[in-house]
Structures are given as structure tokens and as C-alpha cells.
Design an enzyme around this catalytic site. Structure first.
Site, short mmCIF file in Angstrom:
data_model
loop_
_atom_site.label_atom_id
_atom_site.label_comp_id
_atom_site.label_asym_id
_atom_site.label_seq_id
_atom_site.Cartn_x
_atom_site.Cartn_y
_atom_site.Cartn_z
CG ASN A 185 -44.98 -58.70 -65.04
OD1 ASN A 185 -45.22 -59.58 -65.86
ND2 ASN A 185 -43.75 -58.40 -64.67
CE LYS A 212 -40.41 -59.16 -59.38
NZ LYS A 212 -39.69 -60.23 -60.03
N GLY A 253 -35.12 -59.53 -54.89
CA GLY A 253 -35.52 -58.47 -53.97
C GLY A 253 -35.98 -57.28 -54.78
CG ASP A 305 -39.01 -58.32 -56.40
OD1 ASP A 305 -39.10 -57.22 -56.97
OD2 ASP A 305 -38.36 -59.27 -56.89
CB ALA A 362 -32.13 -52.51 -63.64
#
Lengths: 348, 348
Positions: free
Chosen positions: A267, A199, A144, A257, A148
Site C-alpha cells: 500500500n 491502515k 497490530g 500498525d 508475517a
């Protein structure tokens, strides 16, 4: 459940300790042989080097040589190491689980078995357990939109816990939720798991759209949004092919996500470089030099292999995945045209 | 089809002429009584004042007093005025349609009937036609992630055309698509239509998350992503209640359009102001002063009425809509807490 041991003291493992502590659990955090400097910082009360948040002193830390001690008596063990680290840590940890009632996983990615078959991580764990001859408890896949650092700072966060046995997912959700860490329980382990690496792949295409804007001075928002919608469609289709429910990709693990991954993250940043016109190998080398791992790059190759092995009949419905792979392989001279062709629908 | 007349020379109407011209159609563009300055600019070959793009000289322009002339002989008439303008223009235009084979609609919003029942615009058009005693051709609802300036500049754009008769949608899609303007045909008129105003509502909540970041210096990306996923869930649920297919909200009109609306646009900007701590009425007054219409504000109130009229049994499943409404009504002292409570799932 009372005691929970998190394996891996990196960003996600350390960040997860915050809601676990807030939920009243007795939290152990074990660092791998790569995590000594992270454990050092945590024990010194300094901000965690990767997420810049101080980890609660209620967390009991363990070093790499203290794995058995860390796990002993735990009701749940959480796998939070990098995807490449999963097999090695699993071989060490699975025989030590004792009466643990569940394994949770925030590790994300694809894992080839010895024959080169691409597996999702829960399947890899079950395979490794079989090879070791040990019985393991149910696995709860966690995915999800969870950055962090925000999770570690008790910023509002919603995630999904997916287990083949929905009751195990519900038990986990009830145990770990806090007012700022909400958990949707799901019975769709595959759906939750497949979205996590995919994702990262698709976030590269969102970054490309942003990079095209930087390169041309003209927004490509329509293209970015079309890529977003196409990515969700492909995640859902690929997941279904592997046994997932269609709707999981439309929920926190997919839509949610991809949204958070498209806001920031490596990314996306890599995609921006490609959109600006950098060559894929040079951009990757530069990010490697900056110690920025781009998970979506190996994930793209593994996903392509997975499709060839288990979803070849829907390959034609995954044009964005294929376009991203072509781009990463350096086969594309016109990145804009490649993404455009992949995401502009011809339906019917 | 050969000839198409676009009613409304604002951003979307003017922007749409680009793919229509590129598709080889004979394009007429009619400006309302509010659009004279826009028609002036177009006829002078100057950039359109709202989107800063020069409109093709292949477009034949008409002034507000030339409506019959503009429509005469057209195979398709496109309603592209503001949602508030729809009833007035419809009353003038519907009796003039002649043998037109379809009405397309890029106008977006809710329209109360004389009894205060909230209708989607195609239903309002059909009601108005009935009141006038005229028969109208099928209606094609158009929605998706289309920023008008990019569309006008032939930047890659994907959208969805939805009609109760899928064959009519397919015919429309085939007639208007170009290499840079892709159209997915759908039989789900309601699904395409409901997403358009609702995404303006939910974009406010995405802006709030961004505004909280500005106010606190701390990203609230997890919250924004959770709000995004919740918004999609609510759009799908509300649509289904009105007869839409679940999946339309997961496609270009929902996921895609919310993505592009969350990247920029006035609804998002208004949300940013709220997230920064501005009072809703003061923020709105300031944006009105800047001539920035925030469509999501009236849409929120109309959506609340719609829910009370036709979807009261799922009101409990629309917490984000209710939270946004409470915020806009000035009933909320802690915007962060209100959005958090709405989007952190308690499932099961």
C-alpha cells in the site's frame, strides 16, 4: 486449549504458526485450494514462498480437501485467509467447528452483505453462521503491527486480540503469548477490526509523501507526519461511529500498525508511485502485473461506502479518506495539494 | 497583532520566520551571542547554514546586543533558543516585553529550577518572571511535526499551539497560519509541551530498531512499531500525570512529532548507532565530535528525575523510558532484549 487450526497457509496464517508452536499448542495448518504450492513447500521443509521462513515441522499440514480432518477436535479455529476468501471458507468451516471455544481472525477487510451493506469481518461471520443455521463461538479479532515474516522468525512482535467478551480475549492472549509474541487483550472487537483495513488505506497517503520526495528531491516529512496524525484521528473517529473505543486506534492496531505499514508494504509502495506522479490506474496495473496486491485500493472504496451507510454525519471529519479516494478515482490533478488540504488542520 | 520578534536565529527560529512573513506579519529576528554567523548569512542573503534555505529579506535582523531594540513594540515575542539557553535569554528578555500580548515558545525541553525540581519551559518562564518581579503575558507552547528546513521552505506543515487560555491559542493560530503552515489551537499547554522533549527520548528507541536491522540484516519493523505505540502510551500517561489531556499525545505533538523525529534527526541516528552495537558513551562522543547534539540524551536523564519527583506512582507504566535510560547509562548488555521487554505488552 490444546489444539488450534489455522485456516489459510498464506503469509499471515503460516507466520502465526510460529508463536503458536512456541506457546506449546498442537497446531494444524489448512491450505485453501489456492495454497497447494505453499503446503508443498512447508511439507518439503523449504522456506515458505511468501515469507522466506521455514515453517516448523511440528505444524501438521492439511490440503483443501481435508478441512474437516484439519478442524476436528480443535479448541480454536483461526481464520487467516484473504478477506475475499472469508465468506467461501466460512461457509465450509463454520458447520465443522464442533466444540471449538473460539474463532480467531487475522483476516482483515470489509465484507459486503448480499444487500451491499458493508460489514466488518466478524459481523460477516456471524451473518453467515446465521444463514447456515449454525451457532458459533466468540470471535477474537487480531490486529497490530505484525509483519508475517518477522512473526514467523520469532522476531519481537506485539499485537492485540479483541473480543466482545474480554475474558475470551484474555484466555486467548494467555494461551498464545510467548517471550517474542506479546498480546494485549481488549474488549473492543470493532476497534481492533476497523483499524486493519483502514491502515491500508491511509498507508497510501504516507507513501504519497515519500513519492513526492522522490519526485521533487525535497523531503516532505512534515506532510507525512501530519498525514500520519490525521489518519489516526480519522481511524479513531470512524471506529467510534461503529461502536469502537477511541483509544484502540491510538494503540497497537492503529498507531502501531500504521507505523509498520508505512515502513514497507504494498500500500505504501503504491502511494509512492502516486507521489512520483504515476496515474492511479496505470500504477495499479503495473503492480498487478508484478503480482502485488494493493489491499488499500478496494478498501478505500468499501470504506467510502461504509461511511455513506453508517457514518455520513462525520464525513466532513474524514478529509484524508476522501482525498485518497479522489486520488484513486483519478479526480485529482495535484496530489500534493490534495493531501495538503486534507491534513493541514483548521482547528478551530 | 502586527509585529512579532523571534528570539534565536537557529534552525527553528529562522525557519518559523517563513510562515510569519507569509502571514503578513512584521517579523524581527534576534540572534543570540552564539548566532552571529547565522545573522551574517541571513543578512548576506545566503542560505541559513543550519537549514540551507535563504531567509526572507522582509525579516529584520538584530544582533545579540540589540535585544531591546528587537523587542520594542512587538505584540508577540517567540522564544526559539535552545532549551539550555532559555533561562539566560528569559532573564534578559522578560523585563523588555512591554505591552506584548503573548509569549510563544518553540524552545523545547526540561529546565531544573534552583532546587533541582524539573520544570517544563513555560513553568520555568513564569518562575523566572516571578524572580525578576515582572508580569508576563500568556505563554503559547508550540509543538508538532515541524522540520525547520521544510517550514522555512513553505513545505506543508501542521503544528499545534497550546495555551492555558484557549482563546489566546486561537488568536495566535489565526494570526500565523498560512496555506502551508496550519495550526491547531489547543488549551493543553502541558500536553503540547511535554511531548516535545519526550519524543526525542523515544526516537532513540526507534533508531535502535533500525540499527538492529543494520546489525543483523533482518528488519525489526514489528519491534519498531511496538516501540512507537508504547512511546505514545507513555507520553500520554506522563502528560496526564502532569495535568495534560490524554489526547494531545495522540495528535500532532505526540504521534505526529514522533513520526517525523523517527524519519530522521539526530536522536534517531544516535539510536541507530546503539542498535548497531556501539557503546552509548562512544557513540555520543562521536556525534559530539561531528557537532551533532543529541537532545534526547540529556532529556532522558531529566525525564527520569521528573518521574521520580512527580510521577513515581506510574513509573511501572513507563518501561520504555526506563529501558532507554538503562541503555544510555551503559547498564544493558543486550539492547534488543531490553527494548523487547519494554515494548512487548503484558496486558492484562
Amino acid at each position: 486449549m490444546q489444539r488450534i487450526t489455522v485456516l489459510g497457509a498464506g503469509a499471515m496464517g503460516a507466520g502465526l504458526t510460529r508463536p503458536l508452536v512456541d506457546a506449546g499448542l498442537d497446531v494444524h495448518l489448512w491450505g485453501t485450494w489456492l495454497d497447494d504450492h505453499l503446503i508443498d513447500a512447508i511439507e518439503a521443509g523449504q522456506p515458505h514462498p511468501r515469507i522466506n521462513v521455514v515453517i516448523s515441522d511440528k505444524v501438521t499440514t492439511y490440503r483443501s480437501d481435508q478441512l474437516a480432518e484439519a478442524i476436528e477436535g480443535s479448541d480454536v479455529v483461526v481464520m487467516s485467509v484473504s478477506s475475499e476468501g472469508v465468506p467461501g471458507v466460512a461457509k465450509l468451516a463454520l458447520p465443522l467447528l464442533g466444540d471449538a471455544e473460539a474463532i480467531w481472525m487475522t483476516s482483515k477487510g470489509f465484507c459486503p452483505d448480499p444487500d451491499g451493506n458493508i460489514q466488518l469481518l466478524p459481523d460477516a461471520l456471524r451473518r453467515i453462521a446465521g444463514e447456515l443455521g449454525v451457532t458459533i463461538p466468540p470471535i477474537v479479532a487480531i490486529a497490530g503491527p505484525v509483519k508475517a515474516n518477522e512473526c514467523a522468525d520469532a522476531k519481537p512482535t506485539a499485537t492485540m486480540y479483541g473480543c466482545r467478551d474480554i475474558e475470551v480475549a484474555k484466555t486467548a492472549a494467555r494461551a498464545a503469548r510467548t517471550p517474542n509474541y506479546a498480546i494485549a487483550a481488549s474488549g473492543d472487537e470493532v476497534g481492533v477490526e476497523i483499524c486493519a483495513p483502514m491502515k491500508n488505506v491511509y498507508a497510501i497517503s504516507l507513501g504519497i509523501a515519500d513519492g513526492l520526495e522522490e519526485a521533487t528531491g525535497v523531503p516532505h516529512h512534515n506532510l507525512k507526519a501530519a498525514a500520519f496524525a490525521q489518519a489516526i484521528r480519522e481511524m479513531s473517529l470512524l471506529g467510534q461511529k461503529l461502536g469502537a473505543r477511541p483509544e484502540t486506534a491510538y494503540d497497537l492496531p492503529g498507531v502501531g500498525d500504521l507505523e509498520v505499514t508505512g515502513l514497507s508494504g504494498r500500500n505504501k509502495v503504491y502511494g509512492v508511485r502516486l507521489g512520483r506522479g504515476e496515474k492511479p490506474d496505470e500504477a495499479l496495473a503495473e503492480m498487478t502485473r508484478l503480482e502485488q496486491t494493493v489491499e488499500g485500493v478496494p478498501a478505500t472504496g468499501l470504506a467510502m461506502t461504509l461511511v455513506s451507510q453508517r457514518a455520513s454525519d462525520i464525513a466532513g471529519q474524514l478529509p484524508l479518506l476522501f482525498a485518497i479516494n479522489d486520488i484513486l478515482q483519478g479526480k485529482v490533478s495535484d496530489v500534493l495539494a490534495a493531501v495538503t488540504q486534507a491534513v493541514l488542520p483548521v482547528r478551530p
